[in-house]
Each structure stands twice: as structure tokens, then as C-alpha cells.
Design a protein around this motif. Structure first.
Motif, mmCIF file in Angstrom:
data_model
loop_
_atom_site.group_PDB
_atom_site.id
_atom_site.type_symbol
_atom_site.label_atom_id
_atom_site.label_comp_id
_atom_site.label_asym_id
_atom_site.label_seq_id
_atom_site.Cartn_x
_atom_site.Cartn_y
_atom_site.Cartn_z
ATOM 1 N N THR A 47 15.286 13.914 -3.590
ATOM 2 C CA THR A 47 15.770 12.639 -4.078
ATOM 3 C C THR A 47 16.728 12.839 -5.245
ATOM 4 O O THR A 47 16.575 13.742 -6.055
ATOM 5 N N GLY A 48 17.747 11.990 -5.295
ATOM 6 C CA GLY A 48 18.716 12.064 -6.378
ATOM 7 C C GLY A 48 19.854 13.024 -6.126
ATOM 8 O O GLY A 48 20.599 13.355 -7.044
ATOM 9 N N THR A 49 20.022 13.481 -4.881
ATOM 10 C CA THR A 49 21.093 14.434 -4.581
ATOM 11 C C THR A 49 22.242 13.814 -3.794
ATOM 12 O O THR A 49 23.094 14.528 -3.286
ATOM 13 N N GLN A 214 12.311 20.472 -8.244
ATOM 14 C CA GLN A 214 13.666 20.697 -8.713
ATOM 15 C C GLN A 214 13.656 21.610 -9.923
ATOM 16 O O GLN A 214 12.902 21.428 -10.876
ATOM 17 N N ASP A 307 17.712 4.430 -9.045
ATOM 18 C CA ASP A 307 18.744 5.439 -8.869
ATOM 19 C C ASP A 307 19.690 5.362 -10.065
ATOM 20 O O ASP A 307 20.769 4.781 -9.991
ATOM 21 N N ASP A 309 21.481 7.717 -13.043
ATOM 22 C CA ASP A 309 21.786 9.116 -13.300
ATOM 23 C C ASP A 309 21.331 9.596 -14.672
ATOM 24 O O ASP A 309 21.058 10.778 -14.856
ATOM 25 N N GLY A 331 11.385 12.588 -9.398
ATOM 26 C CA GLY A 331 12.763 12.640 -8.921
ATOM 27 C C GLY A 331 13.669 11.589 -9.517
ATOM 28 O O GLY A 331 14.876 11.582 -9.265
ATOM 29 N N ARG A 332 13.115 10.681 -10.334
ATOM 30 C CA ARG A 332 13.969 9.695 -11.017
ATOM 31 C C ARG A 332 14.764 10.335 -12.138
ATOM 32 O O ARG A 332 15.737 9.753 -12.612
ATOM 33 N N THR A 333 14.362 11.517 -12.600
ATOM 34 C CA THR A 333 15.122 12.231 -13.618
ATOM 35 C C THR A 333 15.727 13.487 -12.996
ATOM 36 O O THR A 333 15.418 13.844 -11.860
ATOM 37 N N ARG A 335 18.773 13.840 -12.032
ATOM 38 C CA ARG A 335 19.629 13.434 -10.912
ATOM 39 C C ARG A 335 21.072 13.831 -11.187
ATOM 40 O O ARG A 335 21.496 13.996 -12.323
#
Length: 483
Positions: A47-49, A214, A307, A309, A331-333, A335
Motif C-alpha cells: 500500500t502507498g506505492t 516496508q 492516502d 503522502d 502502510g499509511r506512513t 508512502r
């Protein structure tokens, strides 16, 4: 590499560049050329990619620079928040085109969504329930769908949307171009892809040496006492370099309590949870994205729609249910290639849950560090300035708590004033019963008795001056003996 080198048309490239989006992410680099050619794709990336542009740019370009009115592309997402987020990204990419996009999800009035469909929107982004609702009312026509995307497919599985997804697939043409994107790929999702996709290519945009989490996120696991959590969080929020922060909790009641507590301590917090209506949730998300609120408290329902950044910290106030939920939360951070910090609180009762998450994600930390708001390692690991306290302003609740004691003090001073001679002392000796008589009372009390009808035991009056009710004499009759 640039988006132009991926054969994205110039008006879309210019739209992205206006927001500083110049270079594509790995998932975009791998999926865009195949998607432009009409290849069915299973895209898997953390997530975040950048998965949204990975499928969004190809479907926008394949619809053409000036598509005819009518729904041609369908993007199905699991949550309302994600529907809003995906819509915003696609609107950015189409800012130089007449292509119209509409969000279809529950919690909002039907009229606005129906009006946008009737106005000729070509791309629909929606949640399964509301999509099927409008399709069942013949207000959403899916028979001309050319492009279909399932975003966050594993979350749809978790939420029980699999039957709804199958119904949506059955209402679209078999020859459509289909893409499926997800951070994880359970077996049921793979089976779904085989049923409804045509020779899909599975793309994994991850580094084999990266591991399950990550690499640009620092994970801190603490065993914290529930009574000390608010104080620990308040000190973390004053860490050096702390930007936007997302705090996850298990229940909506807990989310409401935390946002109230943080605001009282002087922090600028908003909440997103199930007790808020959709407008309130959207306003909270908008304020967080715009920077008007730098702290967002959320339950897991909103995790996939955040979402942003520049989120620097994620705090798990309560431990996630499993390793997948953990990955989606943190995954919220981290990104868009940035770094982030994820702090997880583990209660004593949840140590078994952490053991499972630790084993699944290969953390190698079976025992969380026992941590208090005064622990030196908390300050050192998070860069909290020494001497930091848990409040930015005095509590607004404390004066109200002291108020009853002040009033009681006032009453005591009034009583002392009465005893000092300011007012005549009241006679608290009240004679009741038959032995008392008007002669036994002071003269003033006799007048009061005659005026108000105080019962003195010798008359028939009560305190209200009315006559006492007559007593009924009840005689019990014995039943006649049987003959």
C-alpha cells in the motif's frame, strides 16, 4: 523514467506534473504499458506505492480524449473513504479532459449521484452495495463497461463482498478489460481472478530482499498500561519532526474518547469512525489532508482510504487483529518513498495476538518492551525533547470538576454567616405526634400552623391545608363453611 516514456499522453502528463508527480513508481512502470495494450493484470504491491495511477492512467487513456457520454469504466473499492480518494486521483489525471467521474457509495443522498450518472459520467468509482442498488433500480447501466478494476480486493474479501463482486462481474460484458489490484493475494482472490479474467499476468512490484514490511518504516512495539496510553501518545505527538499522524483504535467509542481527550490537551485532532455520518467523515478527512487537523483518529474501516503522502507517524492505540491489518494500518506512513514511524501499543491481554503478528511478519520481537510515559527509551527512540509533558494547555475539564466543591464551600460560609447573627437562627425542633400542642410552640410557629394547615396531631388538616381523607373501615367476612 517519466510518464511520457510510458506512452502516457501529454495532457495527462501535464496534469500530473501540476501536482509535482513526475516519475512513476515501480508498480506503475510495470503495469501501465501492459494495461495500455489491453492485457488483464493482477497487480500486487504494498500500500502507498501508487496502484491508483497504475490502473487509472491506462483506463483514462483507453477511453479516449473525448469519450461519449455513458458509463464505460467501473472501479470497485471496499470502503467509502477509498472511493473518495480514488475519485480525487482520477479527477486530477483528467483535469485537462472532458472525462467525467462519479463516486457511488452509501451514506450519501442518491439524488446527486444519479444526477451525475444522467449527466453522462464515463467512469464510476464505487462500493459494491450502492453499485448493486443503483444497478437493480436500472439507474446504473453496466452493460457497456469496457474497463473494470477491483482495487484492494483482499479487503473486499475480508468485508464479505465476494458475492457482490460476482454479481457485478456477471452484469458486465465478458470481453471487458479487467485489472485486479491488492496488497496481499489470498487464494480466494486468485480463484476469483481465474474465473473472471482472461489470461491475467501477475505482477509483483516488490523487492525480493525487502521482507514482509516496508524497509522505510521504523517499527516500535511497546507494552503500555491502558491508563497511561493517552499520556504516552501526547508525548509522542511532541516528537521532533512529527508531521501528520494517524492513530488507529479498535472501536468507534474509543476513537471518540481519544479525539476528545487530545483536543482537551491542546492538540488539533479529528476522528473518522462509524458513529459519524458520511459528511462528517468526509469533512474530517478533508481537514486532515489540507493540514487543518494534523492528527486523525480512525478505526480500521477508514484505513484504506487514508492516502496522504506526508503522514510521518502511525500509532496503533490497540493492536490490530492480525498481520494483514497491521500492514494496512502502518502502510499509511512511509508512502511515496518517504520514511515513517509506526508505534504499536500491546496490552497485557493481547500478548498472544502480538505473538502471532510477530511470527507472521518475522519481526523477531516476541516480547514488547514495557513502556511508560516517563521511560527514557521512549524519549530516546522517538526524539521527544527532554522534559516534555502530556499537555499543551490546561484542561478545560478541571474547573468544572472543582465547581461543586466551591459551591459547597459557599454554602458552608453562608451557614457560618447565619450562625454569626446575620440572619436569625432557624428552629429545627419540630414537634410531631399527639403530645404536641399549639401552646408548646413559639407564637410565630402557631401562626404558621394556622395559616398553612400544619398537622399538629389534634386536628384533621395536613400540611397542604386540605382535610385528611376519611379512613375506610374494612371488615373481613369469613367465607361460609361448606355444607
Amino acid at each position: 523514467m517519466t510518464f511520457s516514456e510510458l506512452d502516457i499522453e501529454q495532457d495527462i502528463v501535464d496534469a500530473l506534473a501540476s501536482k509535482g508527480i513526475i516519475e512513476p513508481f515501480p508498480i506503475q512502470t510495470q503495469t501501465i504499458p501492459l494495461a495500455l495494450a489491453g492485457q488483464d493484470i493482477i497487480g500486487q504491491a504494498k500500500t502507498g506505492t501508487g496502484k491508483t495511477f497504475g490502473f487509472g492512467l491506462p483506463i483514462i487513456q483507453r477511453l479516449g480524449p473525448d469519450p461519449a457520454p455513458g458509463v464505460k469504466a467501473l472501479v470497485v473499492v471496499p470502503t467509502r473513504e477509498l472511493a473518495v480518494q480514488v475519485t480525487e486521483d482520477l479527477e486530477l489525471a483528467t483535469m485537462n479532459r472532458p472525462t467525467k467521474i462519479v463516486s457511488i457509495y452509501g451514506g450519501k443522498a442518491y439524488e446527486g449521484q444519479i444526477a451525475q450518472l444522467k449527466a453522462g459520467a464515463q467512469i464510476v468509482v464505487g462500493t459494491p452495495g450502492r453499485l448493486l442498488d443503483l444497478a437493480g433500480q436500472h439507474l446504473l447501466d453496466l452493460s457497456n463497461i469496457e474497463e473494470m478494476v477491483l482495487d484492494e480486493a483482499d479487503k473486499m474479501l475480508d468485508l464479505g463482498f465476494l458475492p457482490d463482486i460476482e454479481k457485478l462481474f456477471s452484469q458486465t460484458p465478458a470481453g471487458r478489460h479487467t485489472m485486479l489490484f491488492s496488497a496481499t493475494m489470498p487464494g480466494i482472490i486468485v480463484a476469483l481472478a481465474r474465473r473472471f479474467m482472461s489470461k491475467p499476468i501477475h505482477i509483483r512490484a516488490t523487492d525480493p530482499d525487502e521482507g514482509l514490511t516496508q524497509a522505510n518504516i521504523e517499527h516500535l512495539i511497546y507494552r503500555v498500561h491502558p491508563m497511561d496510553k493517552d499520556e504516552v501518545i501526547s508525548r509522542i505527538l511532541q516528537a521532533e519532526g512529527r508531521g501528520k499522524t494517524v492513530i488507529f483504535t479498535r472501536t468507534k467509542r474509543s476513537a471518540a474518547k481519544i479525539v476528545e481527550e487530545l483536543n482537551d490537551r491542546g492538540f488539533n485532532a479529528a476522528a473518522v469512525h462509524g458513529d459519524l455520518n458520511q459528511d462528517q467523515r468526509e469533512r474530517a478527512m478533508a481537514a486532515f489532508k489540507a493540514g487543518k487537523k494534523d492528527i486523525l483518529i480512525a478505526t480500521d474501516v477508514a484505513a484504506r482510504g487514508i492516502d496522504v503522502d506526508d503522514v510521518t507517524h502511525v500509532i496503533n492505540h490497540t493492536i490490530p487483529e492480525d498481520d494483514k491489518a497491521y500492514l494496512h494500518r502502518v502502510g499509511r506512513t512511509g508512502r511515496a518513498g518517504k520514511t515513517g514511524i509506526a508505534v504499536t501499543f500491546v496490552d497485557w491481554d493481547d500478548l498472544h495476538k502480538w505473538a502471532l503478528i510477530n511470527r507472521a511478519l518475522e519481526f523477531g520481537r516476541p516480547e514488547p518492551v514495557e513502556t511508560y510515559s516517563s521511560s527514557p527509551h521512549l524519549f530516546a527512540e522517538l526524539g521527544i525533547p527532554e522534559g516534555t509533558k502530556g499537555r499543551l494547555k490546561p484542561s478545560s475539564i478541571e474547573p468544572a470538576a472543582r465547581q461543586p466543591r466551591e459551591r459547597s464551600g459557599d454554602r458552608s460560609s453562608e451557614r457560618s454567616g447565619e450562625r454569626s447573627g446575620d440572619r436569625p437562627p432557624r428552629n429545627r425542633n419540630r414537634s410531631r405526634g399527639e403530645g404536641s400542642s399549639p401552646e408548646a410552640r413559639p407564637s410565630g410557629e402557631e401562626n404558621v400552623a394556622s395559616a398553612t394547615g400544619v398537622h399538629d396531631g389534634t386536628g384533621s388538616q395536613h400540611r397542604d391545608g386540605n382535610s385528611a381523607p376519611r379512613r375506610r373501615n374494612r371488615t373481613r367476612r369469613r367465607a361460609a363453611a361448606p355444607e
